[in-house]
Design an enzyme around this catalytic site. Structure first.
Site, PDB file in Angstrom:
ATOM      1  N   SER A 134       0.821  -1.219   0.000  1.00 59.47           N
ATOM      2  CA  SER A 134       0.000   0.000   0.000  1.00 59.47           C
ATOM      3  C   SER A 134       0.851   1.263   0.000  1.00 59.47           C
ATOM      4  O   SER A 134       0.576   2.216  -0.743  1.00 59.47           O
ATOM      5  CB  SER A 134      -0.947   0.000   1.196  1.00 59.47           C
ATOM      6  OG  SER A 134      -0.237  -0.242   2.390  1.00 59.47           O
TER       7      SER A 134
ATOM      8  N   HIS B 287      -3.105  -8.283   2.494  1.00 57.68           N
ATOM      9  CA  HIS B 287      -2.497  -7.090   3.108  1.00 57.68           C
ATOM     10  C   HIS B 287      -3.448  -6.584   4.204  1.00 57.68           C
ATOM     11  O   HIS B 287      -3.758  -7.312   5.136  1.00 57.68           O
ATOM     12  CB  HIS B 287      -2.217  -6.088   1.980  1.00 57.68           C
ATOM     13  CG  HIS B 287      -1.307  -4.962   2.321  1.00 57.68           C
ATOM     14  ND1 HIS B 287      -0.507  -4.922   3.422  1.00 57.68           N
ATOM     15  CD2 HIS B 287      -1.071  -3.778   1.667  1.00 57.68           C
ATOM     16  CE1 HIS B 287       0.186  -3.784   3.444  1.00 57.68           C
ATOM     17  NE2 HIS B 287      -0.150  -3.075   2.385  1.00 57.68           N
TER      18      HIS B 287
ATOM     19  N   HIS C 282       4.666 -13.069   7.082  1.00 59.82           N
ATOM     20  CA  HIS C 282       5.061 -11.727   6.678  1.00 59.82           C
ATOM     21  C   HIS C 282       6.127 -11.795   5.597  1.00 59.82           C
ATOM     22  O   HIS C 282       6.936 -12.733   5.583  1.00 59.82           O
ATOM     23  CB  HIS C 282       5.578 -10.913   7.871  1.00 59.82           C
ATOM     24  CG  HIS C 282       5.502  -9.446   7.620  1.00 59.82           C
ATOM     25  ND1 HIS C 282       6.539  -8.736   7.066  1.00 59.82           N
ATOM     26  CD2 HIS C 282       4.492  -8.562   7.807  1.00 59.82           C
ATOM     27  CE1 HIS C 282       6.168  -7.478   6.938  1.00 59.82           C
ATOM     28  NE2 HIS C 282       4.935  -7.336   7.377  1.00 59.82           N
TER      29      HIS C 282
ATOM     30  N   ARG D 287       4.443  -5.337  16.846  1.00 55.33           N
ATOM     31  CA  ARG D 287       3.139  -4.649  16.785  1.00 55.33           C
ATOM     32  C   ARG D 287       2.054  -5.593  17.295  1.00 55.33           C
ATOM     33  O   ARG D 287       1.111  -5.179  17.962  1.00 55.33           O
ATOM     34  CB  ARG D 287       2.846  -4.215  15.344  1.00 55.33           C
ATOM     35  CG  ARG D 287       3.934  -3.355  14.719  1.00 55.33           C
ATOM     36  CD  ARG D 287       3.698  -3.145  13.239  1.00 55.33           C
ATOM     37  NE  ARG D 287       3.605  -4.388  12.518  1.00 55.33           N
ATOM     38  CZ  ARG D 287       3.119  -4.531  11.292  1.00 55.33           C
ATOM     39  NH1 ARG D 287       2.677  -3.488  10.632  1.00 55.33           N
ATOM     40  NH2 ARG D 287       3.069  -5.719  10.714  1.00 55.33           N
TER      41      ARG D 287
ATOM     42  N   ASP E 193      -2.252  -8.086  12.068  1.00 51.34           N
ATOM     43  CA  ASP E 193      -3.649  -8.310  11.680  1.00 51.34           C
ATOM     44  C   ASP E 193      -4.239  -9.544  12.355  1.00 51.34           C
ATOM     45  O   ASP E 193      -5.439  -9.798  12.257  1.00 51.34           O
ATOM     46  CB  ASP E 193      -3.756  -8.439  10.161  1.00 51.34           C
ATOM     47  CG  ASP E 193      -3.292  -7.175   9.459  1.00 51.34           C
ATOM     48  OD1 ASP E 193      -3.638  -6.093   9.935  1.00 51.34           O
ATOM     49  OD2 ASP E 193      -2.566  -7.274   8.452  1.00 51.34           O
TER      50      ASP E 193
HETATM   51  N1  CMX Z   1      -0.988 -19.291   5.793  1.00 50.27           N
HETATM   52  C1  CMX Z   1      -0.763 -20.233   4.845  1.00 50.27           C
HETATM   53  N2  CMX Z   1       0.241 -20.166   3.956  1.00 50.27           N
HETATM   54  C2  CMX Z   1       1.085 -19.129   4.070  1.00 50.27           C
HETATM   55  C3  CMX Z   1       0.945 -18.133   5.049  1.00 50.27           C
HETATM   56  C4  CMX Z   1      -0.152 -18.249   5.912  1.00 50.27           C
HETATM   57  N3  CMX Z   1      -0.405 -17.314   6.855  1.00 50.27           N
HETATM   58  N4  CMX Z   1       1.940 -17.243   4.897  1.00 50.27           N
HETATM   59  C5  CMX Z   1       2.673 -17.646   3.855  1.00 50.27           C
HETATM   60  N5  CMX Z   1       2.154 -18.793   3.349  1.00 50.27           N
HETATM   61  C6  CMX Z   1       2.565 -19.500   2.149  1.00 50.27           C
HETATM   62  C7  CMX Z   1       2.430 -18.577   0.964  1.00 50.27           C
HETATM   63  O1  CMX Z   1       1.088 -18.531   0.477  1.00 50.27           O
HETATM   64  C8  CMX Z   1       3.395 -19.190  -0.028  1.00 50.27           C
HETATM   65  O2  CMX Z   1       2.781 -20.314  -0.601  1.00 50.27           O
HETATM   66  P1  CMX Z   1       3.048 -20.696  -2.151  1.00 50.27           P
HETATM   67  O3  CMX Z   1       4.511 -20.979  -2.239  1.00 50.27           O
HETATM   68  O4  CMX Z   1       2.176 -21.891  -2.347  1.00 50.27           O
HETATM   69  O5  CMX Z   1       2.649 -19.501  -2.965  1.00 50.27           O
HETATM   70  C9  CMX Z   1       4.516 -19.673   0.888  1.00 50.27           C
HETATM   71  O6  CMX Z   1       3.934 -19.807   2.199  1.00 50.27           O
HETATM   72  C10 CMX Z   1       5.696 -18.733   0.973  1.00 50.27           C
HETATM   73  O7  CMX Z   1       5.229 -17.459   1.343  1.00 50.27           O
HETATM   74  P2  CMX Z   1       6.177 -16.447   2.154  1.00 50.27           P
HETATM   75  O8  CMX Z   1       7.372 -16.178   1.308  1.00 50.27           O
HETATM   76  O9  CMX Z   1       6.393 -16.928   3.526  1.00 50.27           O
HETATM   77  O10 CMX Z   1       5.229 -15.183   2.260  1.00 50.27           O
HETATM   78  P3  CMX Z   1       5.036 -14.010   1.200  1.00 50.27           P
HETATM   79  O11 CMX Z   1       6.112 -13.007   1.402  1.00 50.27           O
HETATM   80  O12 CMX Z   1       4.846 -14.537  -0.167  1.00 50.27           O
HETATM   81  O13 CMX Z   1       3.631 -13.398   1.655  1.00 50.27           O
HETATM   82  C11 CMX Z   1       2.022 -12.721   3.240  1.00 50.27           C
HETATM   83  C12 CMX Z   1       3.494 -12.699   2.852  1.00 50.27           C
HETATM   84  C13 CMX Z   1       1.797 -11.787   4.410  1.00 50.27           C
HETATM   85  C14 CMX Z   1       1.177 -12.215   2.038  1.00 50.27           C
HETATM   86  C15 CMX Z   1       1.622 -14.172   3.617  1.00 50.27           C
HETATM   87  O14 CMX Z   1       2.338 -14.562   4.773  1.00 50.27           O
HETATM   88  C16 CMX Z   1       0.141 -14.345   3.836  1.00 50.27           C
HETATM   89  O15 CMX Z   1      -0.595 -14.568   2.868  1.00 50.27           O
HETATM   90  N6  CMX Z   1      -0.344 -14.220   5.119  1.00 50.27           N
HETATM   91  C17 CMX Z   1      -1.752 -14.291   5.403  1.00 50.27           C
HETATM   92  C18 CMX Z   1      -2.396 -12.937   5.116  1.00 50.27           C
HETATM   93  C19 CMX Z   1      -1.936 -11.886   6.097  1.00 50.27           C
HETATM   94  O16 CMX Z   1      -1.961 -12.063   7.298  1.00 50.27           O
HETATM   95  N7  CMX Z   1      -1.572 -10.708   5.559  1.00 50.27           N
HETATM   96  C20 CMX Z   1      -1.225  -9.560   6.393  1.00 50.27           C
HETATM   97  C21 CMX Z   1       0.267  -9.267   6.425  1.00 50.27           C
HETATM   98  C22 CMX Z   1       0.558  -8.000   7.147  1.00 50.27           C
HETATM   99  C23 CMX Z   1       0.064  -6.821   6.343  1.00 50.27           C
HETATM  100  O17 CMX Z   1       0.580  -6.587   5.260  1.00 50.27           O
HETATM  101  O18 CMX Z   1      -0.870  -6.146   6.772  1.00 50.27           O
END
Ligand code: CMX
Length: 428
Positions: A233, A263, A309, A318, A364
């Site tokens: 964002s 996000h 994350h 946080r 979150d």
């Molecule tokens: N639950 C299940 N799987 C998860 C996960 C979770 N909470 N977090 C990461 N993974 C998975 C990813 O989907 C990815 O899977 P694929 O290889 O099949 O695509 C794999 O683990 C590797 O991901 P990563 O490198 O650890 O994480 P990214 O940097 O790609 O993504 C984030 C980060 C936050 C989008 C991801 O951890 C996620 O989707 N979390 C859940 C949503 C969330 O809480 N978002 C809020 C984050 C904070 C914010 O920005 O506000």
């Protein structure tokens, strides 16, 4: 100490010189290489964005202007904004002046409410917020001064004007959206004697006999105010701003990016997940039952909202700040208890699955439990809370960008064919 504008006037020439010096002596110095994985998987870890307001250490989490966020949680919105902008805390005079200045700008034009009234009832609150921000763009001081031939070294001053207007108005708009379209109650006027966070809490109008909600909002604002310059964002807002579109366009764009479930919408999704667990098991399930449920959810290919994350690799401070408040204010609330149990149970399961690089809860994964406890049951509104706090960091970052003449953002894209050719040429 001087007021915000004079302090910036003093510091900006120093910031400009520091960057010029870096460029003069190190123009071709490499600070990051880019791998195939990074190009295909979201540029994770590429050091390519300058941001002096805050830094996220993978292990220790958020530092705002060099200070760990847990040392800052009691600051007011105005103090954190001053700190983000200048690297210093204001003294009492500078703070009072900033608070007065902001509260004198809090009048939201009528047309904003008329546009809101015309939107369909099921419009998402983030769409409402972004629409309100965009509709006020016609008031941009930057835009109107730019049209009249403003000098480049004055761009930051006009951006500061826009920032102060937006910081004054956005809590009024956000709280108005909550009152009118979610809780179905009349809007509450801003109180000119209250600062940013207290006023936001006041205008939301939730019952707060002990002042705990106000205190929670104060901390909520600090921990959501900034998180480096390259999250989806904030970076969106910076890209928009880099074309010299003004802060209204930039912040509206940031809201559209924050509204995604990976996000900022994760706070809504996280509490939805918790409420589903509570409904399914009729309360707080045992750890064993909860583990089975989470594992089934994970292995069905779903993400666990509120965990993981892109930068952090350890506990999110946080999360800790808000979790500690929950322990103090609502340890017996079943929603908080389920969130707490998830915080323990999910990390080993994510580790067992072996995909997520960070298995720990993020901000979150806890904020919704407290909002719900304080009586805000409208989950669709939660990301608006995040966005309202986040404007403090975005405004500070964009004022700095204009101050140091950040150019338009334009990295180079490549085609899949180019990547294939690059590999077969054996160039690495
Ligand atoms: N639950 C299940 N799987 C998860 C996960 C979770 N909470 N977090 C990461 N993974 C998975 C990813 O989907 C990815 O899977 P694929 O290889 O099949 O695509 C794999 O683990 C590797 O991901 P990563 O490198 O650890 O994480 P990214 O940097 O790609 O993504 C984030 C980060 C936050 C989008 C991801 O951890 C996620 O989707 N979390 C859940 C949503 C969330 O809480 N978002 C809020 C984050 C904070 C914010 O920005 O506000």
């Amino acid at each position: 100490m001087a007021d915000l504008k004079s302090t910036l006037q003093e510091k900006i020439p120093l910031w400009r010189t520091a960057l010029q010096e870096l460029l003069k002596h190190n123009a071709e110095t490499q600070i990051s290489a880019v791998s195939m994985t990074q190009v295909i998987k979201g540029l994770r870890g590429v050091r390519a964005v300058l941001c002096d307001t805050s830094y996220v250490d993978p292990k220790e989490g958020l530092f705002i202007r060099g200070k760990p966020v847990l040392e800052l949680v009691d600051l007011s919105g105005e103090e954190i904004f001053y700190l983000l902008c200048t690297g210093e805390l204001p003294d009492a005079n500078a703070l009072t002046q900033l608070q007065k200045d902001i509260s004198s700008r809090a009048e939201v034009p009528d047309y904003v409410w008329q546009i809101q009234d015309s939107l369909p009832d099921d419009t998402h609150p983030m769409t409402r917020l972004s629409t309100a921000m965009l509709s006020m763009q016609r008031e941009s001081v930057f835009s109107s001064r730019y049209s009249s031939g403003m000098r480049r070294d004055e761009h930051w001053e006009a951006t500061l004007e826009d920032a102060l207007n937006i910081i004054a108005r956005l809590p009024v708009v956000a709280a108005g959206i909550y009152r009118s379209y979610l809780s179905g109650k009349p809007r509450i006027d801003a109180n000119p004697d209250l600062g940013f966070s207290e006023n936001f809490a006041h205008m939301l109008g939730l019952s707060d006999p002990d002042g705990w909600f106000r205190n929670f909002i104060r901390q909520f604002v600090v921990v959501h105010s900034d998180h480096e310059g390259a999250n989806a964002s904030v970076y969106t807002s910076r890209i928009v701003d880099s074309s010299l579109a003004d802060l209204y366009y930039s912040i509206s764009a940031s809201m559209n990016s924050l509204a995604g479930p990976l996000h900022g919408l994760a706070n809504q999704e996280s509490l939805k997940f918790v409420l589903k667990i509570q409904a399914k098991f009729g309360g707080v399930p045992s750890d064993e039952v909860l583990s089975k449920y989470v594992w089934a959810h994970l292995t069905a290919g779903n993400v666990i909202p509120g965990f993981g994350h892109a930068v952090l690799r350890y506990h999110d401070p946080r999360y800790t700040a808000l979790f500690d408040l929950g322990k103090e204010y609502c340890p017996d609330n079943p929603i908080f208890q389920i969130s707490e149990r998830l915080g323990e149970i999910v990390p080993p399961l994510l580790k067992k699955q072996g995909k997520a690089k960070n298995p720990y809860p993020n901000i979150d994964g806890i904020s919704g439990a407290l909002l719900h406890h304080f009586g805000m049951k409208e989950l669709r509104y939660y990301t608006v809370m995040f966005s309202t706090a986040q404007i403090l960091g975005i405004c500070a970052q964009i004022i700095m960008n204009r101050a140091v003449y950040s150019p338009i953002v334009r990295p180079k894209s490549v085609t899949t064919r180019w990547l294939q050719g690059h590999v077969s040429d054996g160039i690495s």
